[in-house]
Design an enzyme around this catalytic site. Structure first.
Site, PDB file in Angstrom:
ATOM      1  N   GLU A 173      -4.775   8.560  17.754  1.00 41.99           N
ATOM      2  CA  GLU A 173      -5.431   9.875  17.772  1.00 41.99           C
ATOM      3  C   GLU A 173      -6.365  10.026  16.579  1.00 41.99           C
ATOM      4  O   GLU A 173      -7.475  10.547  16.712  1.00 41.99           O
ATOM      5  CB  GLU A 173      -4.383  10.996  17.766  1.00 41.99           C
ATOM      6  CG  GLU A 173      -3.563  11.115  19.063  1.00 41.99           C
ATOM      7  CD  GLU A 173      -2.538  10.012  19.235  1.00 41.99           C
ATOM      8  OE1 GLU A 173      -2.116   9.409  18.213  1.00 41.99           O
ATOM      9  OE2 GLU A 173      -2.161   9.725  20.395  1.00 41.99           O
TER      10      GLU A 173
ATOM     11  N   GLN B  67       0.853  -1.190   0.000  1.00 43.85           N
ATOM     12  CA  GLN B  67       0.000   0.000   0.000  1.00 43.85           C
ATOM     13  C   GLN B  67       0.888   1.239   0.000  1.00 43.85           C
ATOM     14  O   GLN B  67       1.551   1.527   0.997  1.00 43.85           O
ATOM     15  CB  GLN B  67      -0.875  -0.032   1.253  1.00 43.85           C
ATOM     16  CG  GLN B  67      -1.762   1.190   1.438  1.00 43.85           C
ATOM     17  CD  GLN B  67      -2.189   1.350   2.895  1.00 43.85           C
ATOM     18  OE1 GLN B  67      -1.535   0.846   3.805  1.00 43.85           O
ATOM     19  NE2 GLN B  67      -3.280   2.055   3.111  1.00 43.85           N
TER      20      GLN B  67
ATOM     21  N   GLU C 156      -8.766  -1.435   5.635  1.00 44.60           N
ATOM     22  CA  GLU C 156      -7.594  -1.504   6.511  1.00 44.60           C
ATOM     23  C   GLU C 156      -8.041  -1.593   7.973  1.00 44.60           C
ATOM     24  O   GLU C 156      -7.495  -2.370   8.748  1.00 44.60           O
ATOM     25  CB  GLU C 156      -6.712  -0.268   6.304  1.00 44.60           C
ATOM     26  CG  GLU C 156      -5.499  -0.234   7.226  1.00 44.60           C
ATOM     27  CD  GLU C 156      -4.440   0.767   6.791  1.00 44.60           C
ATOM     28  OE1 GLU C 156      -4.804   1.785   6.192  1.00 44.60           O
ATOM     29  OE2 GLU C 156      -3.256   0.519   7.077  1.00 44.60           O
TER      30      GLU C 156
ATOM     31  N   SER D 173       5.015  -1.007   4.125  1.00 41.91           N
ATOM     32  CA  SER D 173       5.230  -2.372   4.625  1.00 41.91           C
ATOM     33  C   SER D 173       5.317  -3.326   3.447  1.00 41.91           C
ATOM     34  O   SER D 173       4.497  -3.272   2.535  1.00 41.91           O
ATOM     35  CB  SER D 173       4.071  -2.806   5.521  1.00 41.91           C
ATOM     36  OG  SER D 173       3.924  -1.914   6.588  1.00 41.91           O
TER      37      SER D 173
HETATM   38  C1  LIG Z   1       4.784  -0.260  11.379  1.00 41.81           C
HETATM   39  C2  LIG Z   1       4.186   0.673  10.367  1.00 41.81           C
HETATM   40  C3  LIG Z   1       3.775   0.196   9.130  1.00 41.81           C
HETATM   41  C4  LIG Z   1       3.204   1.054   8.168  1.00 41.81           C
HETATM   42  N1  LIG Z   1       2.844   0.556   6.956  1.00 41.81           N
HETATM   43  C5  LIG Z   1       2.362   1.394   5.997  1.00 41.81           C
HETATM   44  C6  LIG Z   1       2.058   0.939   4.678  1.00 41.81           C
HETATM   45  O1  LIG Z   1       2.228  -0.236   4.369  1.00 41.81           O
HETATM   46  N2  LIG Z   1       1.621   1.810   3.763  1.00 41.81           N
HETATM   47  C7  LIG Z   1       1.417   3.129   4.058  1.00 41.81           C
HETATM   48  O2  LIG Z   1       0.986   3.867   3.190  1.00 41.81           O
HETATM   49  N3  LIG Z   1       1.699   3.614   5.304  1.00 41.81           N
HETATM   50  C8  LIG Z   1       2.167   2.784   6.270  1.00 41.81           C
HETATM   51  N4  LIG Z   1       2.473   3.273   7.523  1.00 41.81           N
HETATM   52  C9  LIG Z   1       2.358   4.698   7.774  1.00 41.81           C
HETATM   53  C10 LIG Z   1       1.272   5.086   8.750  1.00 41.81           C
HETATM   54  O3  LIG Z   1       0.024   5.022   8.146  1.00 41.81           O
HETATM   55  C11 LIG Z   1       1.605   6.505   9.235  1.00 41.81           C
HETATM   56  O4  LIG Z   1       2.806   6.438   9.956  1.00 41.81           O
HETATM   57  C12 LIG Z   1       0.537   7.056  10.146  1.00 41.81           C
HETATM   58  O5  LIG Z   1      -0.620   7.306   9.412  1.00 41.81           O
HETATM   59  C13 LIG Z   1       0.983   8.338  10.837  1.00 41.81           C
HETATM   60  O6  LIG Z   1       1.503   9.262   9.943  1.00 41.81           O
HETATM   61  P1  LIG Z   1       2.905   9.972  10.221  1.00 41.81           P
HETATM   62  O7  LIG Z   1       3.886   8.937  10.510  1.00 41.81           O
HETATM   63  O8  LIG Z   1       3.177  10.909   9.122  1.00 41.81           O
HETATM   64  O9  LIG Z   1       2.657  10.793  11.549  1.00 41.81           O
HETATM   65  P2  LIG Z   1       1.950  12.205  11.651  1.00 41.81           P
HETATM   66  O10 LIG Z   1       0.746  12.203  10.803  1.00 41.81           O
HETATM   67  O11 LIG Z   1       2.949  13.249  11.463  1.00 41.81           O
HETATM   68  O12 LIG Z   1       1.471  12.172  13.149  1.00 41.81           O
HETATM   69  C14 LIG Z   1       2.298  12.552  14.229  1.00 41.81           C
HETATM   70  C15 LIG Z   1       1.436  12.586  15.469  1.00 41.81           C
HETATM   71  O13 LIG Z   1       0.411  13.564  15.314  1.00 41.81           O
HETATM   72  C16 LIG Z   1      -0.837  13.004  15.578  1.00 41.81           C
HETATM   73  N5  LIG Z   1      -1.860  13.637  14.785  1.00 41.81           N
HETATM   74  C17 LIG Z   1      -1.853  13.879  13.457  1.00 41.81           C
HETATM   75  N6  LIG Z   1      -3.002  14.467  13.097  1.00 41.81           N
HETATM   76  C18 LIG Z   1      -3.758  14.608  14.212  1.00 41.81           C
HETATM   77  C19 LIG Z   1      -5.048  15.133  14.488  1.00 41.81           C
HETATM   78  N7  LIG Z   1      -5.811  15.635  13.538  1.00 41.81           N
HETATM   79  N8  LIG Z   1      -5.498  15.114  15.762  1.00 41.81           N
HETATM   80  C20 LIG Z   1      -4.732  14.591  16.754  1.00 41.81           C
HETATM   81  N9  LIG Z   1      -3.496  14.079  16.546  1.00 41.81           N
HETATM   82  C21 LIG Z   1      -3.025  14.083  15.289  1.00 41.81           C
HETATM   83  C22 LIG Z   1      -0.661  11.532  15.242  1.00 41.81           C
HETATM   84  O14 LIG Z   1      -1.604  10.740  15.918  1.00 41.81           O
HETATM   85  C23 LIG Z   1       0.741  11.267  15.737  1.00 41.81           C
HETATM   86  O15 LIG Z   1       0.710  11.033  17.108  1.00 41.81           O
HETATM   87  C24 LIG Z   1       3.044   2.422   8.489  1.00 41.81           C
HETATM   88  C25 LIG Z   1       3.463   2.905   9.734  1.00 41.81           C
HETATM   89  C26 LIG Z   1       4.026   2.051  10.674  1.00 41.81           C
HETATM   90  C27 LIG Z   1       4.470   2.621  11.998  1.00 41.81           C
END
Ligand SMILES: Cc1cc2nc3c(=O)[nH]c(=O)nc-3n(C[C@H](O)[C@H](O)[C@H](O)COP(=O)(O)OP(=O)(O)OC[C@H]3O[C@@H](n4cnc5c(N)ncnc54)[C@H](O)[C@@H]3O)c2cc1C
Lengths: 404, 376
Positions: A372, A127, A245, A162
């Site tokens: 969150e 994905q 998902e 992933s």
């Molecule tokens: C083990 C693992 C596997 C993954 N696999 C995939 C994959 O296969 N494909 C893929 O596309 N993605 C994948 N991801 C990505 C995952 O979907 C994102 O890491 C996740 O959506 C968070 O985005 P970010 O890392 O940019 O954090 P950010 O969006 O920058 O978030 C940082 C913090 O801010 C908080 N936050 C953000 N917006 C808000 C809001 N509106 N209100 C309150 N809090 C908020 C979040 O909860 C978090 O605590 C994976 C992530 C992990 C850790």
């Protein structure tokens, strides 16, 4: 309401057991063997047998190679399969998220080309949604696709993908028009992960392994026939994937109340007298963990019942991952502390599973929608609370503020 | 009442912070983490030897050791401010084992000869000490100790022992006759098995004593009581390390939340994040205040120490656990990577939560103290 199998369900269950007994090893207590190269081959071989026996795509429509059974049959198979060594990992994203999206939003030609090979494990999917500055806010994707004759040329970067390193195909969310507001300028594609313009770089995760990746796209040419949904309809398509998902990734992911109960039998308790399992404070926590695990499991039965009656997975399924990921972090933390000073030792035996899982539980609270974000979804989409004021609604994507 | 550190103590703290910011870099720490602290990136020591030397030169190892024994003869409060900075920096040195456990045990119960033999070496950085009570999984209890002492020698296994892989000597809790006593055992010739742990920036070992020469410290039969008294002291000092580590997590998270954008806003503008960071702050302040009280009790040898140390430890374990895990969470995906420092705190928080006995053990101690204090 009836929690017992109907005669038809019982028959299916015994068929499933017979199949699983013949093809899988029983689950080891605790830690599973490490993910060597051979494991992928075994996963693929198992998936093939599963498809041949009619246990892959149990609920999918018959015309798309599925068996067309109600969701409860998938639950039954899952319950039985869960008792054996897990080999289904590489297919969760494809069969749980990408291919269901193609079935519901793709073209006939796409279904023809991709569904069967995913079902029988021949092809693995990833994905490609998240980007360095588009995670929770995945609609902020910047990876660009520009029309070139009948094709599209893609440039940009995805992250946290992933399984990208073992994947044949990816479901790719890109921006086709930065002049439009953010949700409107997105389009979804299927990309060949073996294309020379696709570069996959592993990311070293905090738990030690490398199951996710950065993926770079340099002038990758994608035929328009590989577009899923209309141009500018990428967000609508992405929501289908994200809904799937929520269902696919919520499952109980590691050592649970049964494992810590077993551990607590063998350990001395904090008062220095008797086993931990006799410690009243521990017993109270154990009850909470059980209630949480059962609440999740039974809640899923309710979802499955609703799905069997023709419903679609709704925002309610967001609660699964909140419940399970936090319980995992809590139980593994408790298991470490229960061993007292010894809890810090990275053990080779079955009890090593607690330390391992303590280090990847944080990832589970982030992957597939962070705690969150899932709580926001529950608050806004289930409870109908007012949304936060949005700064990004009617502004051209290219003019939106960004941070680091 | 004056519930604060003095200007001199605050100055010492600033100085320590500057020194550690320079000398205890995360890149040095990561060499230990990756097992490459040796020359040319080869497998090396489980601690940062250069930093250890620096810490000794700064006099920190002897901060609370009397001048007569080669220390600076400052006090426990000075040690507390140093501990907080060490906790914040995650310094990969056997400081807690040597100073909070080994030296404190000697100061508490050692004979003049024992003090004279070991304290100057500690103060100079010429000896590393450790504290060996655990014998395997489960809460340590007086009745479960198997390690024994007879005819001047120890037999048995202690595991895990933090810094046991590099220590010169250990304080060991062992059976003597029908009771327990505390012993001082030089570790030359003792079989040590290095242990892999969830916190690779601190060394650990299983120590196997086989007719190992040892001398009793303190009275025979009072081992459990003395070990508990050492733990009260160490717990107080560790609480400062924990508060320092938790504070570093909070600062990392606040900084990230101000600069990281999602939905075209800094994530710190979302209440889901604001409340999380505010909760971290609340926990840390509760821990800090409890730690201050324990520091006062420790520095004045007040009888309140037992209760105060337990309270400081319980609060500090909770504050660090919460701050470390929610710091990862605040960072999102990037927080789950090896390269970002969030996991170093997550790992250290867990070690410090079990190294001197798990929180549940201390909650039990705390309530026993409360019961005694409030006896009808
Ligand atoms: C083990 C693992 C596997 C993954 N696999 C995939 C994959 O296969 N494909 C893929 O596309 N993605 C994948 N991801 C990505 C995952 O979907 C994102 O890491 C996740 O959506 C968070 O985005 P970010 O890392 O940019 O954090 P950010 O969006 O920058 O978030 C940082 C913090 O801010 C908080 N936050 C953000 N917006 C808000 C809001 N509106 N209100 C309150 N809090 C908020 C979040 O909860 C978090 O605590 C994976 C992530 C992990 C850790």
């Amino acid at each position: 309401m009836d929690f017992n199998d109907t005669p038809e369900e019982a028959k299916f269950r015994s068929e499933a057991r017979a199949f699983l007994d013949a093809n899988l090893k029983p689950k080891l207590r605790g830690r599973e063997p490490g993910g060597g190269g051979d494991e992928l081959a075994r996963s693929k071989a198992y998936q093939k047998k599963k498809a041949d026996a009619g246990f892959s795509g149990i609920t999918w429509p018959k015309e798309h190679g599925g068996r067309g059974l109600p969701a409860i049959f998938q639950v039954i198979f899952g319950q039985e399969e869960g008792k054996y060594e897990p080999l289904g990992g590489p297919f969760i994203i494809g069969l749980g998220m990408c291919v269901p999206t193609i079935i519901s939003m793709g073209t006939d030609a796409q279904r023809e080309r991709f569904v069967a090979k995913a079902l029988n494990g021949e092809e693995i999917w990833c994905q490609l949604f998240s980007e360095p500055s588009a995670g929770s806010d995945v609609a902020a994707a910047r990876t660009r696709a520009v029309k070139d004759g009948e094709d599209w040329i893609v440039n940009g970067q995805k992250v946290w993908t992933s399984g990208a390193h073992i994947s044949d195909w990816g479901l790719l969310l890109v921006r086709t028009d930065p002049e439009l507001p953010k949700h409107k300028g997105l389009t979804m594609f299927i990309v060949n992960m073996k294309d020379p313009g696709v570069e996959v770089r592993p990311i070293h995760q905090m738990s030690g392994g490398s199951n996710f990746n950065e993926v770079y796209f340099t002038d990758v040419r994608i035929a328009d026939a590989m577009r899923v949904g209309g141009v500018g309809e990428g967000w609508k398509v992405a929501l289908v994937t994200l809904m799937n998902e929520r269902l696919a990734v919520g499952g109980s992911p590691g050592p649970d109340y049964a494992e810590i109960l077993e551990l607590a039998r063998r350990l001395s308790g904090p008062s220095g007298q008797g086993a931990l399992l006799q410690d009243p404070a521990f017993r109270q926590k154990l009850a909470d963990w059980y209630v949480s695990a059962e609440g999740y499991k039974l809640g899923r039965f309710r979802t499955m019942t609703a799905l069997s009656k023709g419903g679609v997975p709704g925002p309610e399924s967001s609660i699964g991952k909140i419940i399970n990921a936090n319980r995992l972090q809590d139980i593994t933390n408790a298991a470490i502390e229960a061993q007292d000073h010894y809890g810090i030792v990275a053990q080779d035996g079955p009890d090593g599973v607690f330390g391992d899982a303590y280090l990847w539980a944080p990832g589970l609270r982030i992957a597939g929608g962070s705690d969150e974000i899932l709580k926001n979804i529950i608050a806004e989409r289930v409870l109908g609370l007012p949304q936060d004021p949005r700064a990004d609604k009617d502004v051209a994507f290219k003019d939106l503020p960004t941070g680091r | 009442m004056n519930f604060d550190f003095s200007d001199e103590q605050k100055q010492l703290k600033d100085e320590a912070r500057r020194f550690l910011a320079d000398k205890a870099s995360k890149s040095a720490l990561r060499k230990i983490l990756d097992g490459q602290s040796g020359l040319d990136g080869k497998a090396g020591a489980s601690y940062d030897k250069t930093l250890w030397k620096g810490v000794a030169e700064m006099g920190w190892l002897g901060a609370a050791i009397p001048e007569a024994h080669g220390g600076l003869g400052l006090g426990r409060l000075e040690l507390c401010v140093l501990a907080e900075e060490i906790g914040r920096s995650l310094a990969a040195v056997p400081f807690s084992s040597t100073v909070y456990f080994f030296a404190e045990a000697l100061l508490l119960a050692g004979s003049d000869a024992q003090k004279a033999a070991w304290l100057p070496k500690i103060a100079q950085g010429d000896a590393i000490g450790c504290f060996a009570i655990s014998e395997g999984p489960g809460a340590v209890s007086a009745s479960a100790i198997r390690c024994s002492y007879e005819n001047g020698a120890l037999n048995g296994v202690k595991t895990p022992v933090t810094d046991g892989d590099v220590a010169d000597a250990a304080i060991v809790l062992a059976k003597e006759g029908s009771g327990l006593s505390l012993f001082l055992a030089p570790l030359e010739g003792v079989a040590r098995e290095s242990l892999k742990t969830l916190e690779p920036t601190r060394g650990h070992a299983a120590l196997t004593f086989k007719n190992t020469k040892a001398e009793r410290i303190g009275e025979a039969g009072r081992g459990w009581e003395l070990a508990e008294a050492v733990l009260d002291r160490a717990a107080t000092l560790l609480a400062f390390e924990q508060v320092g580590g938790a504070q570093a997590c909070l600062e990392m998270a606040v900084d990230y939340a101000k600069n990281r954008y999602a939905f075209s806003r800094p994530i710190g503008s979302f209440q889901g994040i604001k409340h999380k960071l505010a909760d971290m702050y609340v926990n840390i302040e509760v821990a800090r205040s409890n730690a201050y009280y324990a520091a006062w009790a420790l520095s004045t040898e007040a009888p309140e120490l037992k209760l105060a140390a337990a309270a400081a430890r319980v609060a500090a374990c909770e504050a660090y656990h919460f701050a470390a895990k929610e710091n990862v969470q605040t960072h999102g995906g990037i927080g789950f990577t090896w390269e970002v420092d969030c996991h170093l705190f997550y790992r250290r928080a867990k070690l410090l939560a079990v190294q001197a006995g798990a929180p549940a053990v201390w909650k039990e101690k705390l309530v026993r103290q409360l019961e005694a204090k409030n006896a009808a």
